[in-house]
Design an enzyme around this catalytic site. Structure first.
Site, PDB file in Angstrom:
ATOM      1  N   TYR A  74       0.814  -1.218   0.000  1.00 28.89           N
ATOM      2  CA  TYR A  74       0.000   0.000   0.000  1.00 28.89           C
ATOM      3  C   TYR A  74       0.847   1.267   0.000  1.00 28.89           C
ATOM      4  O   TYR A  74       0.338   2.346  -0.313  1.00 28.89           O
ATOM      5  CB  TYR A  74      -0.933   0.031   1.221  1.00 28.89           C
ATOM      6  CG  TYR A  74      -1.846  -1.154   1.366  1.00 28.89           C
ATOM      7  CD1 TYR A  74      -2.226  -1.931   0.264  1.00 28.89           C
ATOM      8  CD2 TYR A  74      -2.335  -1.524   2.611  1.00 28.89           C
ATOM      9  CE1 TYR A  74      -3.056  -3.029   0.408  1.00 28.89           C
ATOM     10  CE2 TYR A  74      -3.185  -2.610   2.760  1.00 28.89           C
ATOM     11  CZ  TYR A  74      -3.531  -3.358   1.667  1.00 28.89           C
ATOM     12  OH  TYR A  74      -4.357  -4.445   1.816  1.00 28.89           O
ATOM     13  N   HIS A 132       1.146 -11.604   1.230  1.00 26.91           N
ATOM     14  CA  HIS A 132       0.080 -10.852   0.571  1.00 26.91           C
ATOM     15  C   HIS A 132      -0.626 -11.627  -0.544  1.00 26.91           C
ATOM     16  O   HIS A 132      -1.839 -11.502  -0.723  1.00 26.91           O
ATOM     17  CB  HIS A 132       0.632  -9.539  -0.002  1.00 26.91           C
ATOM     18  CG  HIS A 132      -0.393  -8.461  -0.116  1.00 26.91           C
ATOM     19  ND1 HIS A 132      -0.136  -7.144   0.169  1.00 26.91           N
ATOM     20  CD2 HIS A 132      -1.701  -8.486  -0.475  1.00 26.91           C
ATOM     21  CE1 HIS A 132      -1.230  -6.418  -0.003  1.00 26.91           C
ATOM     22  NE2 HIS A 132      -2.183  -7.212  -0.400  1.00 26.91           N
TER      23      HIS A 132
END
Length: 315
Positions: A74, A132
């Protein structure tokens, strides 16, 4: 309103959670507990200016969002760390998550990558560290299992109190376990989950193995698909009216009432406060949970990682 059941211990099996004063807590397979409502610094927040991310995150913490879901990908770990530092809330009261970025070259360097994340966060440890996406292993069982061994070492070092995975399908979970080398079962699998994408195959496999589920994009029927059957049927607006809450609250409660952690993002202070105020104070009936599931299953809509799937693939 229905009170929350309180005669049993929470677990990842789908059993409804016990109430703990404010936001319900879920006990993971390693004995650690995770708040079942999380503030996510996901793709939406990653596009905001740094000061806006910090401000929104501080607002969320002060509203009672003590579970903060971030990720290296992010690009806002520094902002999350600054928000934590400026919030005035003790670190021990927070549950902080970050994730190993989806880069094949990170395999073999997990300790180094996490050290960088911790430096950006300004923390000595995270409460939960996730892989992830399994795509970084390229579908190679040996690479995936080797990667997980590195993540297990992170837990052993104390830099992460719990470890888990994200975006793993049932076949990815099976691949991970296929070599018989897993020493620490993942505590959680974070996946896109909402009434229009219910993921029963992977959820059932995870529950069989004692792996909890956390849901990102749980508000998609409101935010991304307001033309769907939950609105066309009047079911979602009707439940919101019945309980005196927002439609988003109903969707978050639908996750929590199935023993699934719900992650939401927002920069709107009113909305942030409504979640922590409303979620602990009502509970859907089993029939209402079933009605949302049944009506939601009338359509299929995936909103993330769609490039990884062929047309018509509903996994």
């Amino acid at each position: 309103m229905n009170s929350i059941a309180s005669a049993f211990r929470s677990d990842p099996s789908g059993t409804a959670p016990k109430q703990h004063g404010a936001v319900p807590m879920l006990e993971l397979n390693d004995g650690n507990k995770i708040p079942m409502l999380a503030y996510g610094l996901g793709t939406a927040n990653s596009k905001q200016a740094a000061d806006d991310v910090i401000k929104a995150t501080i607002t969320a913490i002060k509203a009672g969002f003590f579970h903060l879901d971030g990720a290296e990908m992010y690009g806002n770990e520094k902002e999350l760390g600054r928000a934590i530092a400026q919030s005035g809330v003790d670190r021990s009261a927070l549950y902080v998550v970050t994730k190993l970025d989806n880069k094949p070259e990170h395999i073999g360097q997990v300790d180094k990558i996490l050290t960088g994340s911790l430096e950006r966060l300004g923390l000595d440890y995270v409460d939960l560290y996730l892989v992830h996406h399994p795509a970084m292993a390229g579908g190679d069982p040996a690479r995936l299992q080797g990667l997980w061994a590195e993540v297990e070492a992170i837990k052993a070092s104390g830099q992460a109190r719990s470890i888990g995975v994200s975006n793993f399908l049932a076949e990815d979970i099976e691949m991970l376990f296929s070599g018989g080398k897993v020493k620490v079962v993942p505590a959680i699998n974070q996946i896109e989950f909402h009434p229009y994408y219910q993921r029963q195959q992977v959820i059932q496999l995870c529950r069989d193995k004692g792996i909890a589920i956390s849901a990102y994009a749980p508000l998609s029927p409101v935010i991304r698909a307001p033309d769907g059957p939950l609105h066309a049927s009047g079911l979602l607006p009707g439940l919101a009216k019945k309980y005196g809450v927002n439609e988003a609250d109903v969707l978050l409660r639908w996750c929590i009432d199935q023993g699934i952690v719900a992650i939401t993002t927002s920069s709107n202070e009113t909305r942030i406060n409504s979640y922590t105020c409303n979620i602990p104070n009502f509970k859907l009936t089993p029939k209402e949970v079933e009605d949302i599931s049944k009506t939601g299953s009338e359509t299929f809509r995936r909103f993330f990682w769609s490039q990884k799937f062929a047309e018509g693939d509903t996994r």
